[in-house]
Scaffold this active site. Structure first.
Site, mmCIF file in Angstrom:
data_model
loop_
_atom_site.group_PDB
_atom_site.id
_atom_site.type_symbol
_atom_site.label_atom_id
_atom_site.label_comp_id
_atom_site.label_asym_id
_atom_site.label_seq_id
_atom_site.Cartn_x
_atom_site.Cartn_y
_atom_site.Cartn_z
ATOM 1 N N ASP A 96 0.844 -1.188 0.000
ATOM 2 C CA ASP A 96 0.000 0.000 0.000
ATOM 3 C C ASP A 96 0.883 1.244 0.000
ATOM 4 O O ASP A 96 1.638 1.476 0.941
ATOM 5 C CB ASP A 96 -0.848 -0.053 1.289
ATOM 6 C CG ASP A 96 -2.161 0.682 1.147
ATOM 7 O OD1 ASP A 96 -2.189 1.712 0.453
ATOM 8 O OD2 ASP A 96 -3.155 0.218 1.741
ATOM 9 N N ASP A 197 -2.904 4.705 -2.509
ATOM 10 C CA ASP A 197 -3.891 5.343 -1.638
ATOM 11 C C ASP A 197 -4.379 6.667 -2.236
ATOM 12 O O ASP A 197 -3.565 7.454 -2.729
ATOM 13 C CB ASP A 197 -3.185 5.605 -0.291
ATOM 14 C CG ASP A 197 -4.122 6.023 0.810
ATOM 15 O OD1 ASP A 197 -5.022 5.246 1.150
ATOM 16 O OD2 ASP A 197 -3.951 7.144 1.354
ATOM 17 N N GLU A 248 -6.820 3.664 -5.436
ATOM 18 C CA GLU A 248 -8.008 4.010 -4.660
ATOM 19 C C GLU A 248 -8.472 5.380 -5.130
ATOM 20 O O GLU A 248 -7.755 6.368 -4.996
ATOM 21 C CB GLU A 248 -7.681 4.064 -3.163
ATOM 22 C CG GLU A 248 -8.950 4.283 -2.343
ATOM 23 C CD GLU A 248 -8.696 4.838 -0.946
ATOM 24 O OE1 GLU A 248 -9.554 4.632 -0.081
ATOM 25 O OE2 GLU A 248 -7.660 5.482 -0.727
ATOM 26 N N HIS A 322 -10.784 -1.849 5.084
ATOM 27 C CA HIS A 322 -10.558 -1.363 6.451
ATOM 28 C C HIS A 322 -11.227 -0.021 6.726
ATOM 29 O O HIS A 322 -11.103 0.500 7.830
ATOM 30 C CB HIS A 322 -9.051 -1.251 6.678
ATOM 31 C CG HIS A 322 -8.439 -0.254 5.736
ATOM 32 N ND1 HIS A 322 -8.343 -0.483 4.372
ATOM 33 C CD2 HIS A 322 -7.947 0.980 5.940
ATOM 34 C CE1 HIS A 322 -7.812 0.574 3.794
ATOM 35 N NE2 HIS A 322 -7.557 1.474 4.711
ATOM 36 N N ASP A 323 -11.864 0.566 5.721
ATOM 37 C CA ASP A 323 -12.563 1.838 5.925
ATOM 38 C C ASP A 323 -14.078 1.655 5.932
ATOM 39 O O ASP A 323 -14.822 2.628 6.004
ATOM 40 C CB ASP A 323 -12.226 2.822 4.788
ATOM 41 C CG ASP A 323 -10.766 3.205 4.746
ATOM 42 O OD1 ASP A 323 -10.137 3.268 5.824
ATOM 43 O OD2 ASP A 323 -10.249 3.445 3.638
HETATM 44 C C1 GLC Z 1 -7.427 5.939 2.351
HETATM 45 C C2 GLC Z 1 -7.216 4.820 3.336
HETATM 46 C C3 GLC Z 1 -7.668 5.294 4.685
HETATM 47 C C4 GLC Z 1 -6.830 6.483 5.075
HETATM 48 C C5 GLC Z 1 -6.870 7.576 4.000
HETATM 49 C C6 GLC Z 1 -5.801 8.582 4.212
HETATM 50 O O1 GLC Z 1 -8.759 6.263 2.196
HETATM 51 O O2 GLC Z 1 -7.869 3.670 2.906
HETATM 52 O O3 GLC Z 1 -7.597 4.284 5.645
HETATM 53 O O4 GLC Z 1 -7.293 7.012 6.290
HETATM 54 O O5 GLC Z 1 -6.672 7.046 2.712
HETATM 55 O O6 GLC Z 1 -4.548 8.038 3.923
#
Ligand code: GLC
Ligand code: CA
Length: 550
Positions: A96, A197, A248, A322-323
């Site tokens: 990641d 990310d 993402e 995880h979110d």
């Molecule tokens: C992404 C991650 C999340 C994190 C955010 C900031 O959305 O999945 O867990 O808090 O980025 O890095």
């Protein structure tokens, strides 16, 4: 070479996966210890959320040093061992990469604060408005202003997330070189997958007040984002055809995803988009309680399926990470139909065109937390919003209810391995509470039960490898306006596959409008399927995959 269109990815949140030294915190050795379990599921890749050196304000998404492993998770030797052991089992690792921002502890940011111009230009510093207020009215995704004032400099820096997560300035070519170097470093360690990310936020240009929203329309899918991704591709992972990547994409548009994940665009292999998971939000507002809009869910899922296919682009398909809250609690039934509904929801995703992702615990039907007090929550976003909701006038009880339903901690409680203390996650005191239902919901009890959720997922993963139609077939949604059924057809040459799911607990007879003669059942969550001519009778949360050769 593994074809990512036939692959499934398993996501691990290491701090909540398995703790081997009793400090209550999952570690890399814990992932190695559980590789046989992951292998049993049949997945091809493990995506691990960040384990780099970090002060952990955002559980590792605030990276202080991209080249070293946080001692809480272990050592570089542990990583190398994990990599070797995974390889032995035919499993590849996906790391990641958090490049929209760093931790404020990162030496680049520390140098910037100390007045070093070179490093100041690694971040986004701006003067305030004439009255001294922040440069724009943008809101941080974790609540409050997206700008932090630094008195010594009389300037503000941008942080779209936590105040300890300053945004990097990708318009600076030196920053782009730095991140390419990080990717190449992990490539040299044999890593074959990368998740980037919030990577569609890296190109910011218009710093204007937003009077319609929280500012995201000014920094999402920015003007240079495609160019920067093509460059990153060319300078790093694009040099190894075996590597797969996923971006993402926060609040993105489909048109941009055609290019982010286009077959010939030389950016990424695939994208995560989140619109289908905002169906229990009010617009972009997640901190409210509204029922799931089933029609909207179908409309979004299908429009992305069709749009991306038409434009030769590839989706990552998923419900959980995880979110996100836990799947059965969110869209299924934690009670009587726990098992049926978990399998039904899995069927929807795993029949789609795209690469499926399974999030740790999803494959055993883990549920939302059973926390009864705010002190049990750990996530900064949840804790910030608990305060913000009360400032907006909600009572403590109402604010808490919203946190309970939507908190990211729902997905972050420890993996439930067995019926021992703390679900077998740790011999110490876990960093966050384990759900008390571990005695009923745990991996051990499902491994050898043919009817378990785990074994159902295992079959779904295997089917994608066996049948080309699942990986490569076209998709056609069916009866999209039906109030309780979600159904679609996959088509590949003369082959056909039908996926039919009852999203609710009320029995229903569905008329497919087609002759179902010759279809055989590939998989279902009931032992028998009731099919007569064009009609299928569906029991509570019933799901099936039907297949006809020609
Ligand atoms: C992404 C991650 C999340 C994190 C955010 C900031 O959305 O999945 O867990 O808090 O980025 O890095
Ligand atoms: Ca540990």
């Amino acid at each position: 070479m593994t074809d990512f269109r036939k692959s499934t990815v398993y996501q691990i949140y290491p701090r909540s996966f398995y703790d081997t030294n009793g400090d209550g915190f999952g570690d890399l050795k814990g992932v190695t210890a559980k590789l046989d379990y992951i292998k049993e599921l049949g997945v091809d890749y493990i995506w691990m959320t960040p384990f780099f050196v970090s002060p952990q304000y955002d559980n590792g998404y605030d990276v202080e040093d991209y080249y070293n492993i946080d001692p809480r998770y272990g050592t570089m030797e542990d990583f190398e061992e994990l990599s070797r052991e995974a390889q032995k089992r035919g499993i590849k690792l996906m790391l990641d990469m958090v490049f929209n921002h760093t931790s404020s502890n990162h030496e680049w940011f520390q140098k910037a604060l100390a007045g070093d111009e070179r490093y100041k230009n690694y971040y986004i510093f701006k003067k305030g408005k004439e009255d001294g207020s922040a440069p724009t009215n943008w809101e941080s995704k974790f609540g409050g202003s997206a700008w932090e004032y630094v008195p010594e400099m009389d300037e503000y820096y941008l942080h779209l997330f936590h105040v300890k997560q300053p945004d990097l300035n990708w318009d600076n070519p030196k920053v782009r070189k730095e991140v390419q170097k990080v990717v190449r470093f992990w490539m040299s360690k044999g890593v074959k997958g990368f998740r980037f990310d919030v990577v569609n936020l890296i190109s910011k240009d218009k710093f204007e007040d937003d009077f319609e929203g929280d500012g995201r329309r000014f920094y999402t899918d920015g003007p240079n984002v495609h160019q920067y991704l093509k460059e990153l591709n060319a300078e790093s992972f694009g040099q190894d055809a075996e590597i797969i990547t996923v971006g993402e994409m926060s609040s993105t548009s489909m048109e941009n995803c055609f290019e982010y994940a286009g077959e010939d665009s030389h950016e990424l292999s695939m994208v995560f988009s989140f619109h289908h998971l905002k169906v229990d939000f009010m617009g972009n507002e997640k901190w409210v309680l509204v029922p799931t809009d089933f029609q909207k869910l179908k409309d979004i899922l299908f429009s992305w399926q069709i749009g991306m296919a038409k434009n030769h682009a590839w989706n990552a398909v998923f419900w959980c990470n995880h979110d996100q809250p836990r799947l059965v609690s969110r869209f299924g039934d934690e009670g009587k139909y726990w098992k049926k509904s978990a399998k039904m929801l899995a069927t929807i995703i795993h029949g789609l065109r795209g690469t499926p992702y399974i999030y740790q615990g999803e494959e055993i039907g883990m549920t939302n937390t059973d926390f009864t007090d705010i002190s049990q929550f750990r996530d900064v976003e949840s804790l910030n919003h608990y305060e913000i909701l009360q400032q907006k006038g909600l009572s403590k009880e109402d604010a808490f209810r919203i946190i309970q339903i939507h908190s990211r901690d729902n997905g972050r409680t420890p993996m439930q391995w067995n019926g021992e203390n703390y679900g077998g996650f740790t011999k110490g005191m876990p960093w966050i509470g384990v759900n008390e239902n571990y005695t009923k919901i745990n991996a051990q009890s499902q491994l050898h039960d043919e009817t378990s959720i785990f074994n159902y997922y295992k079959k779904l993963v295997a089917l994608r490898k066996e049948l080309d139609i699942i990986a490569y077939g076209d998709i056609r949604p069916l009866d999209v306006r039906h109030p309780s059924i979600i159904a679609y057809e996959r088509i590949y040459g003369e082959e056909k596959m039908l996926v039919v799911c009852n999203f609710y607990k009320t029995e229903v007879v569905w008329d497919s409008g087609m002759d179902l003669k010759g279809f055989e059942t590939l998989l279902g969550n009931y032992s028998e399927q009731k099919i007569e001519e064009s009609k299928i009778s569906l029991k509570p949360y019933e799901a099936m995959m039907l297949y006809r050769k020609r």
